[in-house]
Design an enzyme around this catalytic site. Structure first.
Site, PDB file in Angstrom:
ATOM      1  N   ASP A 121     -57.617  24.271  44.832  1.00  0.00           N
ATOM      2  CA  ASP A 121     -56.553  23.314  44.534  1.00  0.00           C
ATOM      3  C   ASP A 121     -56.300  23.152  43.044  1.00  0.00           C
ATOM      4  O   ASP A 121     -57.129  22.594  42.323  1.00  0.00           O
ATOM      5  CB  ASP A 121     -56.904  21.957  45.160  1.00  0.00           C
ATOM      6  CG  ASP A 121     -55.716  21.002  45.159  1.00  0.00           C
ATOM      7  OD1 ASP A 121     -54.621  21.391  44.703  1.00  0.00           O
ATOM      8  OD2 ASP A 121     -55.895  19.855  45.613  1.00  0.00           O
ATOM      9  N   ASP A 281     -48.138  24.580  42.333  1.00  0.00           N
ATOM     10  CA  ASP A 281     -49.249  23.932  43.024  1.00  0.00           C
ATOM     11  C   ASP A 281     -49.795  24.801  44.149  1.00  0.00           C
ATOM     12  O   ASP A 281     -49.055  25.198  45.044  1.00  0.00           O
ATOM     13  CB  ASP A 281     -48.733  22.597  43.592  1.00  0.00           C
ATOM     14  CG  ASP A 281     -49.804  21.848  44.362  1.00  0.00           C
ATOM     15  OD1 ASP A 281     -50.989  21.965  44.000  1.00  0.00           O
ATOM     16  OD2 ASP A 281     -49.445  21.150  45.329  1.00  0.00           O
TER      17      ASP A 281
END
Ligand SMILES: *[C@@H]1O[C@H](CO)[C@@H](O)[C@H](O)[C@H]1NC(C)=O
Ligand SMILES: *[C@@H]1O[C@H](CO)[C@@H](O)[C@H](O)[C@H]1NC(C)=O
Length: 409
Positions: A121, A281
């Site tokens: 992440d 992202d």
């Protein structure tokens, strides 16, 4: 708390500055993200430390892919606008739902290491485990006595903060890494936790001690394993439910994974309120555009919303006319081809769709432009472009790859 992440840098309250204009013309959809270019060459190590990552598709919950990505967008936005006072109630109302599309790395923790499957992440920075298999306490485990909790778009965890040895690769064994050990987690079925490789600021205030926690990238640098705090991300399109075709590189980039040169844009530091913001992202799958921009994309393409998948869908005739979506980042234009705008048709049924339909990966962010987060380039964008997050020089870079123009989908 700093805003969102792995900022492509287009602006966010904390990493501000750049102008971004997104215009979608009638027949040609053009999204121009104008940034100030800065071409700073990055040191490329002879033998960067690389770590493979896998993508897995497993829809078990009731939320659509779009709803899951929108929930995350909402949480990122709430966090970036919270100025350190993150209002958990803003996101806790979103029902916890499993990721559906996981991008995972296998990470060793402890001495000897136990392998955990962690979500990679760039949009969060705490590393934690225990959601799936339990934490195995070994001689290198040290309980800090501090509590930790982190809320994500569609899930959360809370537990205890430990220091332990984290093995990312054979040449990258980080000592005394602060990690969360979950005592309760929701939204993380099928994985053990998260490897958070975003900016350190995002960890501040997540533990009862209130301090900011050095990330694995920070510690890899502090402990001398890498010369620069740089993470390269390579990913490739796939039509498989489960595949290991991604690569994380610590301390440099892997030049075998991109074509041409890397082009950097700075992560900026001022924030005119009128500017708009966007991010890259790895925790998002789709390419999300602000609702007003998406409406223009929709009218340009003729796409209609599909209630089963949440995605836009087009007819074969509309696909034949589908134009590229252009992203101008710095002085460079990155072309997301018509093929790259498709969800892989071989995986239609895996997301609740119909085999013969043509779904688009460009979706609705869920809020209008001008609210601080105007687009998110998720993993479907990174299937086509190499990405580098350069913490040391406060910049991010992109490059084309062998898959930029691939007709995979
Ligand atoms: C980790 O912490 C232990 C105990 O405080 C210390 O002896 C050791 O030097 C630390 N290792 C690193 C790499 O900082
Ligand atoms: C999909 O997720 C469910 C629920 O978490 C799990 O039971 C199942 O084993 C998973 N399937 C695959 C192929 O990973």
């Amino acid at each position: 708390m700093t805003p969102a992440l792995l900022v492509i840098n287009l602006q966010s309250p904390a990493y501000p500055h750049t102008m971004h204009t997104c215009t979608i013309f009638a027949l040609i959809s053009l999204c121009a993200l104008s940034l100030t270019a800065r071409a700073i060459p990055l040191v490329v190590r002879d033998s960067p430390v690389t770590l493979p990552f896998a993508r897995r598709l497993n829809f078990t919950g009731s939320a659509t892919l779009l709803e899951i990505d929108q929930a995350r967008a909402k949480a990122l936005k709430a966090r970036s606008q919270s100025q350190g006072k993150f209002d958990k109630s803003a996101v806790i109302s979103v029902p916890a739902t499993n990721q559906a599309v996981d991008y995972t790395v296998s990470v060793g923790v402890g001495t000897p290491p136990t392998q955990y499957s962690l979500l990679m992440d760039t949009g969060s920075s705490n590393t934690w485990l225990g959601a799936g298999q339990s934490y195995v306490v070994t001689s290198s485990s040290h309980d800090t006595g501090e509590a930790v909790d982190v809320f994500y778009g569609s899930g959360f965890f809370f537990g205890e903060e430990y220091l332990d040895t984290v093995t990312l690769a054979s040449g990258l064994v980080i000592e005394n890494q602060s990690i969360g050990v979950s005592s309760f987690a929701e939204g993380f079925d099928g994985v053990d936790g998260i490897l958070g490789i975003g900016p350190q600021d995002l960890t501040c205030g997540t533990t009862s001690g209130g301090e900011c926690i050095p990330t694995v990238v920070d510690n890899a640098f502090l402990q001398g394993f890498i010369n620069e705090e740089v993470v390269g991300i390579s990913f490739e399109p796939t039509t498989s439910l489960s595949i290991t075709n991604g690569e994380l590189t610590f301390g440099g980039t892997d030049s075998s994974k991109f074509t041409g040169s890397l082009n950097f844009v700075p992560i900026t530091t001022t924030s005119p309120a009128s500017d708009t913001a966007g991010i890259t992202d790895t925790g998002t799958t789709l390419v999300l555009l602000a609702s007003d921009a998406l409406a223009r994309y929709q009218s340009a393409t003729g796409a209609v919303a599909d209630s089963n998948t949440g995605l836009l869908k087009i007819t074969s005739a509309q696909f034949a006319n589908l134009q590229s979506l252009f992203f101008n980042i710095g002085d460079v234009t990155y072309e997301l081809t018509s093929n790259a705008q498709l969800w892989p048709r071989a995986l239609n049924t895996a997301i609740g769709g119909t085999a013969d339909n043509i779904y688009l990966i460009v979706g609705d962010l869920g809020s209008d432009s001008g609210e601080g987060l105007d687009f998110i380039n998720g993993m479907t964008f990174l299937e086509r472009f190499y990405f580098v997050y350069d913490v040391t020089n406060s910049q991010v870079g992109f490059a084309t790859t062998a898959f930029t123009d691939a007709t995979t989908n």
